[in-house]
Design a protein around this motif. Structure first.
Motif, PDB file in Angstrom:
ATOM      1  N   UNK A   8       1.235  11.385   1.810  1.00  0.00           N
ATOM      2  CA  UNK A   8       2.530  12.054   1.955  1.00  0.00           C
ATOM      3  C   UNK A   8       3.022  12.061   3.392  1.00  0.00           C
ATOM      4  N   UNK A   9       2.117  11.944   4.368  1.00  0.00           N
ATOM      5  CA  UNK A   9       2.530  11.941   5.772  1.00  0.00           C
ATOM      6  C   UNK A   9       3.423  10.743   6.084  1.00  0.00           C
ATOM      7  N   UNK A  10       3.360   9.690   5.261  1.00  0.00           N
ATOM      8  CA  UNK A  10       4.221   8.530   5.488  1.00  0.00           C
ATOM      9  C   UNK A  10       5.695   8.857   5.264  1.00  0.00           C
ATOM     10  N   UNK A  11       5.940   9.889   4.475  1.00  0.00           N
ATOM     11  CA  UNK A  11       7.324  10.264   4.170  1.00  0.00           C
ATOM     12  C   UNK A  11       7.969  11.079   5.285  1.00  0.00           C
ATOM     13  N   UNK A  12       7.160  11.660   6.131  1.00  0.00           N
ATOM     14  CA  UNK A  12       7.669  12.590   7.147  1.00  0.00           C
ATOM     15  C   UNK A  12       8.046  11.868   8.425  1.00  0.00           C
ATOM     16  N   UNK A  13       9.255  12.145   8.963  1.00  0.00           N
ATOM     17  CA  UNK A  13      10.284  13.077   8.511  1.00  0.00           C
ATOM     18  C   UNK A  13      11.455  12.390   7.810  1.00  0.00           C
ATOM     19  N   UNK A  14      11.305  11.093   7.500  1.00  0.00           N
ATOM     20  CA  UNK A  14      12.449  10.321   7.038  1.00  0.00           C
ATOM     21  C   UNK A  14      12.945  10.731   5.660  1.00  0.00           C
ATOM     22  N   UNK A  15      12.133  11.493   4.906  1.00  0.00           N
ATOM     23  CA  UNK A  15      12.552  11.921   3.572  1.00  0.00           C
ATOM     24  C   UNK A  15      13.584  13.042   3.616  1.00  0.00           C
ATOM     25  N   UNK A  16      13.804  13.647   4.785  1.00  0.00           N
ATOM     26  CA  UNK A  16      14.729  14.769   4.872  1.00  0.00           C
ATOM     27  C   UNK A  16      16.085  14.410   4.274  1.00  0.00           C
ATOM     28  N   UNK A  17      16.719  15.339   3.576  1.00  0.00           N
ATOM     29  CA  UNK A  17      16.375  16.755   3.438  1.00  0.00           C
ATOM     30  C   UNK A  17      15.364  17.048   2.328  1.00  0.00           C
ATOM     31  N   UNK A  18      14.911  16.016   1.624  1.00  0.00           N
ATOM     32  CA  UNK A  18      13.914  16.234   0.577  1.00  0.00           C
ATOM     33  C   UNK A  18      12.522  16.401   1.173  1.00  0.00           C
ATOM     34  N   UNK A  19      11.633  17.089   0.457  1.00  0.00           N
ATOM     35  CA  UNK A  19      10.253  17.196   0.936  1.00  0.00           C
ATOM     36  C   UNK A  19       9.545  15.847   0.875  1.00  0.00           C
ATOM     37  N   UNK A  20       8.577  15.657   1.746  1.00  0.00           N
ATOM     38  CA  UNK A  20       7.762  14.446   1.731  1.00  0.00           C
ATOM     39  C   UNK A  20       6.625  14.594   0.737  1.00  0.00           C
ATOM     40  N   UNK A  21       6.785  14.001  -0.436  1.00  0.00           N
ATOM     41  CA  UNK A  21       5.826  14.126  -1.540  1.00  0.00           C
ATOM     42  C   UNK A  21       5.123  12.798  -1.733  1.00  0.00           C
ATOM     43  N   UNK A  22       3.889  12.836  -2.223  1.00  0.00           N
ATOM     44  CA  UNK A  22       3.165  11.612  -2.570  1.00  0.00           C
ATOM     45  C   UNK A  22       2.573  11.743  -3.963  1.00  0.00           C
ATOM     46  N   UNK A  23       2.401  10.588  -4.613  1.00  0.00           N
ATOM     47  CA  UNK A  23       1.831  10.555  -5.961  1.00  0.00           C
ATOM     48  C   UNK A  23       0.873   9.382  -6.066  1.00  0.00           C
ATOM     49  N   UNK A  24      -0.213   9.592  -6.811  1.00  0.00           N
ATOM     50  CA  UNK A  24      -1.204   8.549  -7.087  1.00  0.00           C
ATOM     51  C   UNK A  24      -1.458   8.497  -8.583  1.00  0.00           C
ATOM     52  N   UNK A  25      -1.630   7.289  -9.107  1.00  0.00           N
ATOM     53  CA  UNK A  25      -2.014   7.110 -10.506  1.00  0.00           C
ATOM     54  C   UNK A  25      -3.449   6.588 -10.540  1.00  0.00           C
ATOM     55  N   UNK A  26      -4.325   7.300 -11.259  1.00  0.00           N
ATOM     56  CA  UNK A  26      -5.740   6.948 -11.351  1.00  0.00           C
ATOM     57  C   UNK A  26      -6.056   6.527 -12.776  1.00  0.00           C
ATOM     58  N   UNK A  27      -6.659   5.343 -12.913  1.00  0.00           N
ATOM     59  CA  UNK A  27      -7.015   4.790 -14.220  1.00  0.00           C
ATOM     60  C   UNK A  27      -8.441   4.275 -14.153  1.00  0.00           C
ATOM     61  N   UNK A  28      -9.284   4.796 -15.034  1.00  0.00           N
ATOM     62  CA  UNK A  28     -10.689   4.410 -15.092  1.00  0.00           C
ATOM     63  C   UNK A  28     -11.365   4.511 -13.718  1.00  0.00           C
ATOM     64  N   UNK A  29     -11.071   5.612 -13.033  1.00  0.00           N
ATOM     65  CA  UNK A  29     -11.726   5.914 -11.764  1.00  0.00           C
ATOM     66  C   UNK A  29     -11.167   5.191 -10.555  1.00  0.00           C
TER      67      UNK A  29
END
Length: 317
Positions: A8-29
């Motif tokens: 999520x630190x990659x989003x900061x601060x350019x995501x403004x005014x939105x929060x800097x969020x991150x998501x991961x998809x995990x499949x079979x470990x």
């Protein structure tokens, strides 16, 4: 979740005014997809992470996201809760509840209503990665980091005011990396008049991340590319600013500390002694020594060339 918070630190601060969020998809470990909020706030992290994944994979996958998926639709894109419902992962793990009243529980409720197993954590790493957004929502102001670069004996300049350079090249580069993560940077009027600091980011490839420039003064802005604010409390009026980096000097630093508006303290210490120099802080108005205790907790310590760096977090109930 810790890996998502780091991403999520990659989003900061350019995501403004939105929060800097991150998501991961995990499949079979294994992590098979990832996403983070892009510049300007779109696309959202969940949309990036889920794009292009096969339904049969998602049916057995877990989506980790640092903040509750948004539940409100906008002209810029669909609600992430709706995207997740359409994608139908087996499970969703959420790092932090979203205090924004447009979502606040509704995102998770929508996933659960669709039969998607959803777990809400109170994850410290996710909270840290969202500090600016959460502070803005809960306290109606930016997250404030105060930076002080000083000698071993607590001076920020010689007696005549000269201060270039107290810290070495490695320490200064680290400061520029912190500037690159801020929406705005502030100095006191006295510091601006004495040093005329540029307050930009001078790291190769990150020059475009130079933050908005502010000066703490009761008068007009001293230069066309600066914005004047009259008091520390006026930071609440800075539209879209989630992360504020305060670089001093001593009186500006003291003013923010007295107002109890500093959330994170960055101390850079050079292995030098100045003696009869200018102190790092002005008066804090302490009535007794007991008031100084139990306010700060060490969060990080590292060596930067010949200089040392320490980060402290304000202890708040």
């Amino acid at each position: 979740m810790a890996a998502a918070a780091r991403l999520a630190m990659r989003a900061r601060p350019l995501s403004r005014p939105n929060p800097g969020v991150a998501a991961l998809v995990v499949y079979q470990g294994r992590i098979i997809a990832r996403g983070w909020t892009r510049p300007g706030g779109r696309p959202h992290a969940e949309a990036e992470a889920l794009a292009g994944l096969a339904p049969q994979v998602l049916a057995e996958a877990t989506l980790y996201v640092t903040l509750e998926p948004c539940a409100h639709r906008s002209e810029r894109g669909p609600a992430c809760a709706d995207l997740i419902v359409a994608a139908r992962p087996a499970r969703v793990v959420v790092g932090q509840h979203d205090p924004d009243p447009r979502t606040s529980g509704a995102g998770i409720a929508r996933l659960e209503a669709a039969g998607i197993a959803t777990t809400l954590l109170d994850d410290p790493a996710s909270a840290a990665s969202l500090a600016g957004f959460l502070t803005r929502q809960r306290m109606h102001r930016p997250w404030v980091t105060l930076k002080l670069a000083m000698s071993l004996d607590g001076c920020i300049a010689m007696a005549d005011g000269s201060s270039r350079w107290i810290t070495g090249e490695t320490g200064r580069a680290h400061v520029h990396s912190r500037r690159a993560q801020a929406d705005a940077i502030l100095v006191g009027g006295g510091t601006w008049r004495a040093d005329k600091p540029s307050l930009d980011v001078r790291l190769p490839g990150l020059e475009h991340r130079s933050p908005q420039k502010l000066v703490l003064t009761r008068g007009p802005a001293p230069a066309k590319d600066f914005t004047a604010i009259s008091s520390p409390q006026a930071i609440a009026e800075l539209e879209g600013v989630q992360y504020l980096y305060v670089e001093g000097g001593a009186e500006a630093a003291a003013a923010f500390l007295v107002a109890d508006l500093v959330d994170e303290l960055h101390l850079y210490r050079a292995p030098i002694l100045i003696g009869d120099g200018r102190r790092s802080l002005g008066a804090l108005g302490l009535a007794n020594l007991a008031e100084a205790h139990d306010r700060w907790q060490l969060a990080e310590r590292r060596q930067l060339g010949s200089d040392s760096f320490e980060a402290y977090l304000r202890c708040r109930n």
